[in-house]
Design a protein around this motif. Structure first.
Motif, short mmCIF file in Angstrom:
data_model
loop_
_atom_site.label_atom_id
_atom_site.label_comp_id
_atom_site.label_asym_id
_atom_site.label_seq_id
_atom_site.Cartn_x
_atom_site.Cartn_y
_atom_site.Cartn_z
N VAL A 18 13.25 23.84 19.67
CA VAL A 18 13.71 23.06 18.54
C VAL A 18 12.74 22.15 18.03
O VAL A 18 12.55 22.30 16.84
CB VAL A 18 15.08 22.13 18.89
N THR A 19 11.92 21.41 18.82
CA THR A 19 10.71 20.57 18.19
C THR A 19 9.87 21.69 17.53
O THR A 19 9.43 21.19 16.48
CB THR A 19 10.02 20.01 19.54
N GLU A 20 9.50 22.67 18.04
CA GLU A 20 8.40 23.61 17.19
C GLU A 20 9.33 24.11 15.95
O GLU A 20 8.48 24.04 15.11
CB GLU A 20 8.01 24.87 18.23
N LEU A 21 10.46 24.43 15.99
CA LEU A 21 11.11 24.99 14.93
C LEU A 21 10.97 23.90 13.68
O LEU A 21 10.70 24.02 12.59
CB LEU A 21 12.46 25.40 15.21
N THR A 28 13.78 17.34 10.43
CA THR A 28 13.81 16.66 11.62
C THR A 28 14.45 17.37 12.76
O THR A 28 15.29 18.53 12.42
CB THR A 28 14.48 15.37 11.33
N MET A 29 14.32 17.10 13.92
CA MET A 29 14.77 17.63 15.00
C MET A 29 16.41 17.45 15.09
O MET A 29 17.30 18.31 15.38
CB MET A 29 14.37 17.29 16.38
N ALA A 30 16.71 16.32 14.49
CA ALA A 30 18.20 16.00 14.44
C ALA A 30 18.97 16.95 13.60
O ALA A 30 19.99 17.33 13.75
CB ALA A 30 18.50 14.51 14.02
N ASN A 31 18.25 17.31 12.31
CA ASN A 31 18.86 18.22 11.32
C ASN A 31 18.79 19.35 12.08
O ASN A 31 19.80 20.31 11.64
CB ASN A 31 18.06 18.23 10.03
N ILE A 32 17.87 20.09 12.80
CA ILE A 32 17.93 21.45 13.46
C ILE A 32 19.14 21.29 14.24
O ILE A 32 19.88 22.31 14.45
CB ILE A 32 16.56 21.71 14.06
N SER A 33 19.24 20.40 15.27
CA SER A 33 20.34 20.42 16.00
C SER A 33 21.56 20.49 15.33
O SER A 33 22.50 20.99 15.99
CB SER A 33 20.21 18.99 16.80
N ILE A 34 21.82 19.79 14.21
CA ILE A 34 23.14 19.69 13.39
C ILE A 34 23.39 21.30 13.06
O ILE A 34 24.67 21.77 13.29
CB ILE A 34 22.94 18.84 12.44
N LEU A 35 22.25 22.09 12.61
CA LEU A 35 22.81 23.40 12.20
C LEU A 35 22.82 24.22 13.25
O LEU A 35 23.77 25.01 13.54
CB LEU A 35 21.27 23.92 11.51
N LYS A 36 22.17 23.96 14.37
CA LYS A 36 22.29 24.75 15.53
C LYS A 36 23.64 24.48 16.30
O LYS A 36 24.10 25.72 16.92
CB LYS A 36 21.19 24.38 16.48
N ASN A 37 23.89 23.43 16.23
CA ASN A 37 25.35 23.25 16.86
C ASN A 37 26.79 23.36 16.05
O ASN A 37 27.61 23.03 16.43
CB ASN A 37 25.53 21.62 17.31
N PHE A 45 18.95 27.06 0.46
CA PHE A 45 18.31 28.30 0.86
C PHE A 45 16.95 28.27 1.06
O PHE A 45 16.36 29.06 1.97
CB PHE A 45 18.60 29.07 -0.53
N SER A 46 16.20 27.04 0.65
CA SER A 46 14.87 26.92 0.91
C SER A 46 14.64 26.69 2.27
O SER A 46 13.52 27.17 3.10
CB SER A 46 14.08 25.76 0.12
N THR A 47 15.52 25.79 3.19
CA THR A 47 15.39 25.75 4.51
C THR A 47 15.76 26.69 5.26
O THR A 47 15.00 27.08 6.34
CB THR A 47 16.49 24.34 4.91
N LEU A 48 16.71 27.53 4.93
CA LEU A 48 17.09 28.82 5.46
C LEU A 48 15.92 29.83 5.35
O LEU A 48 15.45 30.46 6.48
CB LEU A 48 18.36 29.70 5.06
N GLU A 49 15.25 29.88 4.37
CA GLU A 49 14.02 30.82 4.05
C GLU A 49 13.07 30.39 5.19
O GLU A 49 12.42 31.23 5.93
CB GLU A 49 13.55 30.65 2.56
N LYS A 50 12.65 29.00 5.13
CA LYS A 50 11.73 28.33 6.24
C LYS A 50 12.19 28.81 7.66
O LYS A 50 11.13 29.09 8.46
CB LYS A 50 11.35 27.17 5.93
N ILE A 51 13.35 28.74 8.01
CA ILE A 51 13.82 29.05 9.35
C ILE A 51 13.62 30.40 9.43
O ILE A 51 13.23 30.80 10.71
CB ILE A 51 15.19 28.78 9.49
#
Length: 70
Positions: A18-21, A28-37, A45-51
């Protein structure tokens, strides 16, 4: 109806943390975690594209429509 986010599956396939992503995407890792969970109400869309770029995948690889039929 619901949309399931399968970021954890793609992270495991790519052997990425998650840190690398978060670093690759620039959020932030917190925002990745919110998405992941599955707690996010929306994703840009820009965030989805980067992911997708970081995980070398398509949006359909991480977003899944789930029917809540009973």
């Amino acid at each position: 109806m619901a949309i399931r986010v399968n970021i954890d599956v793609m992270l495991a396939k790519r052997k990425m943390s998650v840190t690398e992503l978060a670093h690759h995407v620039g959020i932030t890792m917190a925002n990745i975690s919110i998405l992941k969970n599955g707690k996010a109400k929306a994703v840009k869309f820009s965030t989805l594209e980067k992911i997708c770029e970081a995980l070398e995948c398509q949006p359909g690889d991480i977003l899944e429509y789930v029917s809540e039929s009973k």
